[in-house]
Design a protein around this motif. Structure first.
Motif, PDB file in Angstrom:
ATOM      1  N   HIS A 113      -7.508 -12.814  -0.789  1.00 16.95           N
ATOM      2  CA  HIS A 113      -8.474 -13.742  -0.190  1.00 16.95           C
ATOM      3  C   HIS A 113      -7.882 -15.144  -0.053  1.00 16.95           C
ATOM      4  O   HIS A 113      -8.052 -15.795   0.980  1.00 16.95           O
ATOM      5  N   GLU A 114      -7.198 -15.586  -1.091  1.00 13.95           N
ATOM      6  CA  GLU A 114      -6.607 -16.925  -1.057  1.00 13.95           C
ATOM      7  C   GLU A 114      -5.496 -17.023  -0.020  1.00 13.95           C
ATOM      8  O   GLU A 114      -5.405 -18.013   0.704  1.00 13.95           O
ATOM      9  N   ARG A 115      -4.637 -15.987   0.054  1.00 13.07           N
ATOM     10  CA  ARG A 115      -3.521 -16.011   1.022  1.00 13.07           C
ATOM     11  C   ARG A 115      -4.002 -16.068   2.467  1.00 13.07           C
ATOM     12  O   ARG A 115      -3.377 -16.703   3.307  1.00 13.07           O
ATOM     13  N   ILE A 130      -4.635  -5.989   6.840  1.00 14.40           N
ATOM     14  CA  ILE A 130      -3.224  -5.762   6.512  1.00 14.40           C
ATOM     15  C   ILE A 130      -2.961  -6.057   5.028  1.00 14.40           C
ATOM     16  O   ILE A 130      -2.275  -5.300   4.344  1.00 14.40           O
ATOM     17  N   ALA A 131      -3.531  -7.153   4.528  1.00 19.39           N
ATOM     18  CA  ALA A 131      -3.310  -7.510   3.124  1.00 19.39           C
ATOM     19  C   ALA A 131      -3.937  -6.487   2.179  1.00 19.39           C
ATOM     20  O   ALA A 131      -3.391  -6.219   1.106  1.00 19.39           O
ATOM     21  N   GLN A 132      -5.049  -5.901   2.567  1.00 20.64           N
ATOM     22  CA  GLN A 132      -5.692  -4.899   1.721  1.00 20.64           C
ATOM     23  C   GLN A 132      -4.838  -3.638   1.610  1.00 20.64           C
ATOM     24  O   GLN A 132      -4.920  -2.922   0.612  1.00 20.64           O
ATOM     25  N   ILE A 133      -4.021  -3.365   2.618  1.00 16.43           N
ATOM     26  CA  ILE A 133      -3.113  -2.213   2.549  1.00 16.43           C
ATOM     27  C   ILE A 133      -2.160  -2.390   1.373  1.00 16.43           C
ATOM     28  O   ILE A 133      -1.958  -1.479   0.578  1.00 16.43           O
ATOM     29  N   ALA A 144      -2.592  -4.272  -1.257  1.00 14.13           N
ATOM     30  CA  ALA A 144      -3.358  -4.187  -2.498  1.00 14.13           C
ATOM     31  C   ALA A 144      -3.646  -2.732  -2.864  1.00 14.13           C
ATOM     32  O   ALA A 144      -3.527  -2.341  -4.024  1.00 14.13           O
ATOM     33  N   ALA A 145      -3.983  -1.923  -1.869  1.00 20.30           N
ATOM     34  CA  ALA A 145      -4.255  -0.499  -2.129  1.00 20.30           C
ATOM     35  C   ALA A 145      -2.992   0.224  -2.564  1.00 20.30           C
ATOM     36  O   ALA A 145      -3.036   1.118  -3.409  1.00 20.30           O
ATOM     37  N   GLU A 146      -1.882  -0.179  -2.014  1.00 22.89           N
ATOM     38  CA  GLU A 146      -0.615   0.446  -2.395  1.00 22.89           C
ATOM     39  C   GLU A 146      -0.241   0.065  -3.831  1.00 22.89           C
ATOM     40  O   GLU A 146       0.211   0.903  -4.601  1.00 22.89           O
ATOM     41  N   ASN A 147      -0.470  -1.187  -4.199  1.00 26.52           N
ATOM     42  CA  ASN A 147      -0.089  -1.666  -5.530  1.00 26.52           C
ATOM     43  C   ASN A 147      -1.104  -1.325  -6.615  1.00 26.52           C
ATOM     44  O   ASN A 147      -0.732  -1.180  -7.781  1.00 26.52           O
ATOM     45  N   TYR A 148      -2.374  -1.223  -6.263  1.00 24.68           N
ATOM     46  CA  TYR A 148      -3.423  -0.993  -7.246  1.00 24.68           C
ATOM     47  C   TYR A 148      -4.371   0.121  -6.822  1.00 24.68           C
ATOM     48  O   TYR A 148      -5.556   0.098  -7.149  1.00 24.68           O
ATOM     49  N   GLY A 149      -3.852   1.111  -6.120  1.00 31.93           N
ATOM     50  CA  GLY A 149      -4.687   2.187  -5.598  1.00 31.93           C
ATOM     51  C   GLY A 149      -5.490   2.914  -6.642  1.00 31.93           C
ATOM     52  O   GLY A 149      -6.620   3.332  -6.388  1.00 31.93           O
ATOM     53  N   PHE A 150      -4.947   3.079  -7.849  1.00 30.72           N
ATOM     54  CA  PHE A 150      -5.665   3.796  -8.901  1.00 30.72           C
ATOM     55  C   PHE A 150      -7.010   3.143  -9.189  1.00 30.72           C
ATOM     56  O   PHE A 150      -7.988   3.805  -9.542  1.00 30.72           O
ATOM     57  N   ASP A 188       3.811   3.408   9.202  1.00 29.12           N
ATOM     58  CA  ASP A 188       2.707   3.702  10.123  1.00 29.12           C
ATOM     59  C   ASP A 188       1.347   3.245   9.605  1.00 29.12           C
ATOM     60  O   ASP A 188       0.388   3.176  10.375  1.00 29.12           O
ATOM     61  N   ILE A 189       1.262   2.946   8.326  1.00 35.11           N
ATOM     62  CA  ILE A 189      -0.035   2.633   7.705  1.00 35.11           C
ATOM     63  C   ILE A 189      -0.739   1.433   8.362  1.00 35.11           C
ATOM     64  O   ILE A 189      -1.920   1.542   8.694  1.00 35.11           O
ATOM     65  N   PRO A 190      -0.080   0.289   8.573  1.00 31.56           N
ATOM     66  CA  PRO A 190      -0.810  -0.838   9.184  1.00 31.56           C
ATOM     67  C   PRO A 190      -1.429  -0.481  10.537  1.00 31.56           C
ATOM     68  O   PRO A 190      -2.599  -0.795  10.786  1.00 31.56           O
ATOM     69  N   ARG A 191      -0.675   0.186  11.372  1.00 30.55           N
ATOM     70  CA  ARG A 191      -1.203   0.566  12.693  1.00 30.55           C
ATOM     71  C   ARG A 191      -2.381   1.518  12.547  1.00 30.55           C
ATOM     72  O   ARG A 191      -3.414   1.349  13.201  1.00 30.55           O
ATOM     73  N   LEU A 192      -2.250   2.497  11.676  1.00 33.73           N
ATOM     74  CA  LEU A 192      -3.321   3.469  11.491  1.00 33.73           C
ATOM     75  C   LEU A 192      -4.592   2.814  10.968  1.00 33.73           C
ATOM     76  O   LEU A 192      -5.696   3.104  11.445  1.00 33.73           O
TER      77      LEU A 192
END
Length: 183
Positions: free
Chosen positions: A64-66, A87-90, A92-98, A168-172
């Motif tokens: 949110h800050e970025r 894009i930023a949430q991707i 975050a999901a990759e780093n903290y998906g659990f 491909d994730i950002p585009r998808l």
């Protein structure tokens, strides 16, 4: 060699993203410490999950800050902020998906409250985008927010299982979200 609490949290996050149901013994092994050492830092798995939950929420707030979500964007800036959020949430999901499905995130009241506050900021952006005609106004804003959450789960699972190439994730995500919710 002593392992810091921060190192434990980092390694535990990495392991849980690949094996969300891992036991404390499995987490300790992945960190390279004994189960007793892990328990000295975190008495229970729930205590570890709560600590990891706070880290995940800190990362979410960092997103949110970025992207300047606390500011009140207008016009073209609204659409730019929305795209930046997606894009930023991707990442975050990759780093903290659990954390997207971790039970402690739903049972620890302080974590729930903070997550609700962060989500409210995103819902404000979604509502502003709906008023500006960027997103469909016939969907409740919370539904649109939940749709984004669902896409983040898809990102987590697709990356964890290797179903989709990382590139491909950002585009998808953008195409799936924007084609389903835009005016």
């Amino acid at each position: 060699m002593a392992v810091s609490r921060d190192q434990i949290l980092t390694k535990a996050t990495e392991h849980l993203n690949h094996s969300p149901a891992a036991s404390m013994a499995e987490i300790a092994q992945s960190v390279g410490i004994s189960r007793a050492t892990l328990h000295r830092h975190f008495a229970t798995r729930e205590a570890l999950m709560v600590a990891l939950g706070w880290r995940a929420l800190d990362a979410w707030q960092g997103v949110h800050e970025r992207i300047g979500l606390g500011e009140t964007p207008a016009g073209e800036r609204l659409e730019e902020t929305l795209h930046a959020l997606l894009i930023a949430q991707i990442e975050a999901a990759e780093n903290y998906g659990f954390a997207l499905t971790e039970q402690a995130m739903e049972t620890d009241r302080a974590l729930v409250t903070r997550a609700e506050e962060l989500e409210a900021k995103e819902i404000e952006l979604i509502s502003a985008c709906q008023r500006a005609g960027i997103l469909r106004a016939d969907f409740p804003p919370i539904w649109v927010s939940n749709t984004l959450y669902g896409l983040l789960l898809a990102v987590r699972e697709s990356l964890r299982r290797g179903d989709v190439a990382r590139r491909d994730i950002p585009r998808l995500v953008l195409e799936t979200f924007l084609r389903g919710t835009t005016s």
